[in-house]
Design a protein around this motif. Structure first.
Motif, mmCIF file in Angstrom:
data_model
loop_
_atom_site.group_PDB
_atom_site.id
_atom_site.type_symbol
_atom_site.label_atom_id
_atom_site.label_comp_id
_atom_site.label_asym_id
_atom_site.label_seq_id
_atom_site.Cartn_x
_atom_site.Cartn_y
_atom_site.Cartn_z
ATOM 1 N N VAL A 85 -2.288 -9.240 3.325
ATOM 2 C CA VAL A 85 -1.763 -8.195 4.293
ATOM 3 C C VAL A 85 -2.804 -7.569 5.044
ATOM 4 C CG1 VAL A 85 -0.533 -6.063 4.311
ATOM 5 C CG2 VAL A 85 0.248 -7.864 2.932
ATOM 6 N N SER A 86 -3.131 -7.796 6.303
ATOM 7 C CA SER A 86 -4.570 -7.225 6.687
ATOM 8 C C SER A 86 -4.521 -5.537 6.717
ATOM 9 C CB SER A 86 -4.510 -7.610 8.265
ATOM 10 O OG SER A 86 -3.246 -7.011 9.020
ATOM 11 N N ALA A 87 -3.556 -4.653 6.803
ATOM 12 C CA ALA A 87 -3.554 -3.518 6.700
ATOM 13 C C ALA A 87 -3.374 -2.662 5.517
ATOM 14 C CB ALA A 87 -2.433 -2.794 7.474
ATOM 15 N N LEU A 88 -3.458 -3.517 4.404
ATOM 16 C CA LEU A 88 -2.911 -3.131 2.794
ATOM 17 C C LEU A 88 -4.440 -2.252 2.484
ATOM 18 C CD1 LEU A 88 -1.453 -3.331 0.508
ATOM 19 C CD2 LEU A 88 -2.474 -5.162 -0.364
ATOM 20 N N ASP A 89 -3.938 -1.158 2.062
ATOM 21 C CA ASP A 89 -5.080 -0.230 1.364
ATOM 22 C C ASP A 89 -5.055 -0.681 -0.058
ATOM 23 O OD1 ASP A 89 -6.399 1.982 -0.055
ATOM 24 O OD2 ASP A 89 -6.487 3.022 1.837
ATOM 25 N N VAL A 90 -6.397 -1.544 -0.384
ATOM 26 C CA VAL A 90 -6.325 -2.111 -1.808
ATOM 27 C C VAL A 90 -6.493 -0.966 -2.881
ATOM 28 C CG1 VAL A 90 -7.688 -3.660 -3.252
ATOM 29 C CG2 VAL A 90 -6.924 -4.308 -0.922
ATOM 30 N N ASN A 91 -7.200 -0.008 -2.553
ATOM 31 C CA ASN A 91 -7.500 1.430 -3.283
ATOM 32 C C ASN A 91 -6.221 1.790 -3.757
ATOM 33 O OD1 ASN A 91 -10.020 0.744 -3.872
ATOM 34 N ND2 ASN A 91 -10.709 1.822 -1.771
ATOM 35 N N VAL A 92 -5.418 2.093 -2.733
ATOM 36 C CA VAL A 92 -4.125 3.036 -3.033
ATOM 37 C C VAL A 92 -3.404 2.230 -3.938
ATOM 38 C CG1 VAL A 92 -1.956 3.845 -1.951
ATOM 39 C CG2 VAL A 92 -4.232 4.250 -1.073
ATOM 40 N N THR A 93 -3.107 0.833 -3.432
ATOM 41 C CA THR A 93 -2.433 -0.027 -4.174
ATOM 42 C C THR A 93 -2.771 -0.325 -5.574
ATOM 43 O OG1 THR A 93 -2.001 -1.671 -2.192
ATOM 44 C CG2 THR A 93 -1.673 -2.718 -4.434
ATOM 45 N N ALA A 94 -3.909 -0.349 -5.951
ATOM 46 C CA ALA A 94 -4.503 -0.561 -7.325
ATOM 47 C C ALA A 94 -4.124 0.672 -7.965
ATOM 48 C CB ALA A 94 -6.055 -0.800 -7.053
ATOM 49 N N HIS A 95 -4.354 1.714 -7.314
ATOM 50 C CA HIS A 95 -4.137 3.285 -8.052
ATOM 51 C C HIS A 95 -2.793 3.427 -8.450
ATOM 52 C CE1 HIS A 95 -4.045 7.575 -8.591
ATOM 53 N NE2 HIS A 95 -3.070 7.534 -8.031
ATOM 54 N N LEU A 96 -1.747 2.935 -7.709
ATOM 55 C CA LEU A 96 -0.442 2.738 -8.009
ATOM 56 C C LEU A 96 0.112 1.989 -9.045
ATOM 57 C CD1 LEU A 96 1.178 3.502 -4.478
ATOM 58 C CD2 LEU A 96 0.888 5.289 -6.189
ATOM 59 N N LEU A 124 0.162 12.596 0.628
ATOM 60 C CA LEU A 124 1.668 12.658 0.472
ATOM 61 C C LEU A 124 2.132 11.378 0.000
ATOM 62 C CD1 LEU A 124 2.613 15.578 2.883
ATOM 63 C CD2 LEU A 124 2.852 15.673 0.175
ATOM 64 N N VAL A 125 1.726 10.298 0.840
ATOM 65 C CA VAL A 125 2.192 9.195 0.616
ATOM 66 C C VAL A 125 2.068 8.598 -0.957
ATOM 67 C CG1 VAL A 125 1.997 6.537 1.063
ATOM 68 C CG2 VAL A 125 2.089 8.132 2.968
ATOM 69 N N VAL A 126 0.788 8.684 -1.098
ATOM 70 C CA VAL A 126 0.690 8.421 -2.793
ATOM 71 C C VAL A 126 1.271 9.255 -3.545
ATOM 72 C CG1 VAL A 126 -1.330 8.234 -4.287
ATOM 73 C CG2 VAL A 126 -2.001 7.699 -1.992
ATOM 74 N N GLU A 127 1.430 10.511 -3.275
ATOM 75 C CA GLU A 127 1.969 11.582 -4.141
ATOM 76 C C GLU A 127 3.395 11.166 -4.471
ATOM 77 O OE1 GLU A 127 3.346 16.084 -3.510
ATOM 78 O OE2 GLU A 127 1.063 15.834 -3.409
ATOM 79 N N HIS A 128 4.174 10.843 -3.463
ATOM 80 C CA HIS A 128 5.537 10.374 -3.645
ATOM 81 C C HIS A 128 5.618 8.993 -4.038
ATOM 82 C CE1 HIS A 128 8.065 13.562 -1.531
ATOM 83 N NE2 HIS A 128 6.817 14.033 -1.348
ATOM 84 N N ALA A 129 4.797 8.136 -3.894
ATOM 85 C CA ALA A 129 4.667 6.822 -4.318
ATOM 86 C C ALA A 129 4.654 6.810 -5.905
ATOM 87 C CB ALA A 129 3.816 5.949 -3.732
ATOM 88 N N VAL A 130 3.661 7.720 -6.414
ATOM 89 C CA VAL A 130 3.502 7.847 -8.002
ATOM 90 C C VAL A 130 4.809 8.364 -8.427
ATOM 91 C CG1 VAL A 130 2.199 9.263 -9.491
ATOM 92 C CG2 VAL A 130 1.050 8.132 -7.777
ATOM 93 N N ALA A 131 5.458 9.184 -7.724
ATOM 94 C CA ALA A 131 6.579 9.880 -8.190
ATOM 95 C C ALA A 131 7.948 8.989 -8.024
ATOM 96 C CB ALA A 131 6.992 11.334 -7.512
ATOM 97 N N GLY A 132 7.653 7.790 -7.282
ATOM 98 C CA GLY A 132 8.923 6.971 -6.961
ATOM 99 C C GLY A 132 9.848 7.544 -6.131
ATOM 100 N N THR A 133 9.494 8.411 -5.100
ATOM 101 C CA THR A 133 10.301 8.969 -4.010
ATOM 102 C C THR A 133 9.980 8.637 -2.738
ATOM 103 O OG1 THR A 133 9.069 10.971 -4.261
ATOM 104 C CG2 THR A 133 10.993 10.769 -5.837
ATOM 105 N N LEU A 134 9.054 7.669 -2.606
ATOM 106 C CA LEU A 134 8.696 7.355 -1.132
ATOM 107 C C LEU A 134 9.616 6.495 -0.550
ATOM 108 C CD1 LEU A 134 6.200 7.250 0.944
ATOM 109 C CD2 LEU A 134 5.407 5.503 -0.099
ATOM 110 N N THR A 135 9.967 6.940 0.631
ATOM 111 C CA THR A 135 11.234 5.977 1.388
ATOM 112 C C THR A 135 10.563 5.978 2.898
ATOM 113 O OG1 THR A 135 12.236 8.167 2.026
ATOM 114 C CG2 THR A 135 13.001 6.808 -0.134
ATOM 115 N N ASP A 136 11.486 5.025 3.244
ATOM 116 C CA ASP A 136 11.203 5.031 5.112
ATOM 117 C C ASP A 136 11.623 6.313 5.795
ATOM 118 O OD1 ASP A 136 10.400 2.306 4.784
ATOM 119 O OD2 ASP A 136 12.610 1.521 5.171
#
Length: 259
Positions: A137-148, A178-190
């Motif tokens: 995935v060209s636009a993937l932020d690997v650090n954020v993915t790894a953190h989550l 905020l993306v990371v914050e909500h992703a950690v909480a499991g509340t990130l939506t479209d």
């Protein structure tokens, strides 16, 4: 940075990587997994068969439309299985056949099963690097993915958030946070991502950004204050939407209710 997990993940957990993107690169995955396994095979005969089969499988996965490679690939993996079975019939210690058996799973495309079997021995960190690199995935932020992933989110959740942060690299830091914050909480939506994008395009000033952050976090005091301000300027509909938790109203509210 990826951290080691103390509990091995099940097959279904690893399988989520394969369905997270349409560009999942099986050649990268086959290369990475077999490079870990092949040196651990103690039988020279078995290692040679596994090495040949892995090389042909990688060639085929780089050119899946080649009928000639398909025939060679099927023949090589069948020979590997026959060699494993023949040694098993000779009462060879099953432990000596274990790595070759997992190689055969990789060659059969059973990557998740192989990863679940390998994790206790090789650790999650090494395997995660291979699986994440195979996402392509060209636009993937690997650090954020790894953190989550380290925070305990599923691969599907971590990859989704990593793709959002990578795609919207022009967003200010507070929106990406905020993306990371909500992703950690499991509340990130479209819906929430769309609201963040509206805030990004609204070019909010610092005070407006601070209010938007409070509204997006659902802080009751900020919502009530902003809603009352909107009502006083005749924007009762937006105020009502804000009180009802409509994050799509945040960008407008932050621009016109900030003090």
């Amino acid at each position: 940075m990826l951290a080691e997990h103390s509990v091995a993940h099940p097959v279904d957990w690893w399988r989520q990587f394969q369905t997270a993107t349409e560009r999942f690169d099986e050649a990268i995955l086959t290369t990475g997994l077999t490079e870990l396994l092949l040196p651990k095979i103690t039988s020279q005969l078995l290692q040679r068969e596994a090495d040949i089969a892995a090389d042909i499988a990688i060639l085929y996965r780089n050119k899946p439309g080649s009928e000639g490679l398909l025939d060679r690939y099927n023949g090589a993996r069948h020979r590997l299985r026959e060699t494993i079975a023949r040694l098993a019939d000779r009462d060879v210690d099953p432990a000596a056949l274990a790595e070759a058996e997992v190689v055969s799973w990789v060659l059969d495309g059973e990557y998740a099963q192989a990863a679940a079997e390998m994790e206790p021995r090789f650790g999650a960190v090494v395997l995660l690097r291979i699986f994440v690199s195979a996402l392509r995935v060209s636009a993937l932020d690997v650090n954020v993915t790894a953190h989550l992933l380290n925070a305990g989110r599923t691969p599907a959740e971590a990859i989704y958030a990593g793709k959002i942060v990578g795609k919207y690299g022009y967003w200010p830091d507070w929106l990406r946070d905020l993306v990371v914050e909500h992703a950690v909480a499991g509340t990130l939506t479209d819906e929430f991502v769309a609201a963040l994008d509206l805030c990004a395009f609204a070019t909010l000033r610092s005070t407006q950004s601070r209010l938007a952050r409070q509204l997006l976090r659902g802080e009751a005091a900020a919502i009530n204050t902003a809603a009352r301000t909107l009502e006083t300027i005749g924007e009762s509909e937006i105020a009502a939407r804000l009180r009802q938790g409509d994050v799509g109203a945040v960008a407008f509210a932050a621009r016109f209710a900030s003090v």
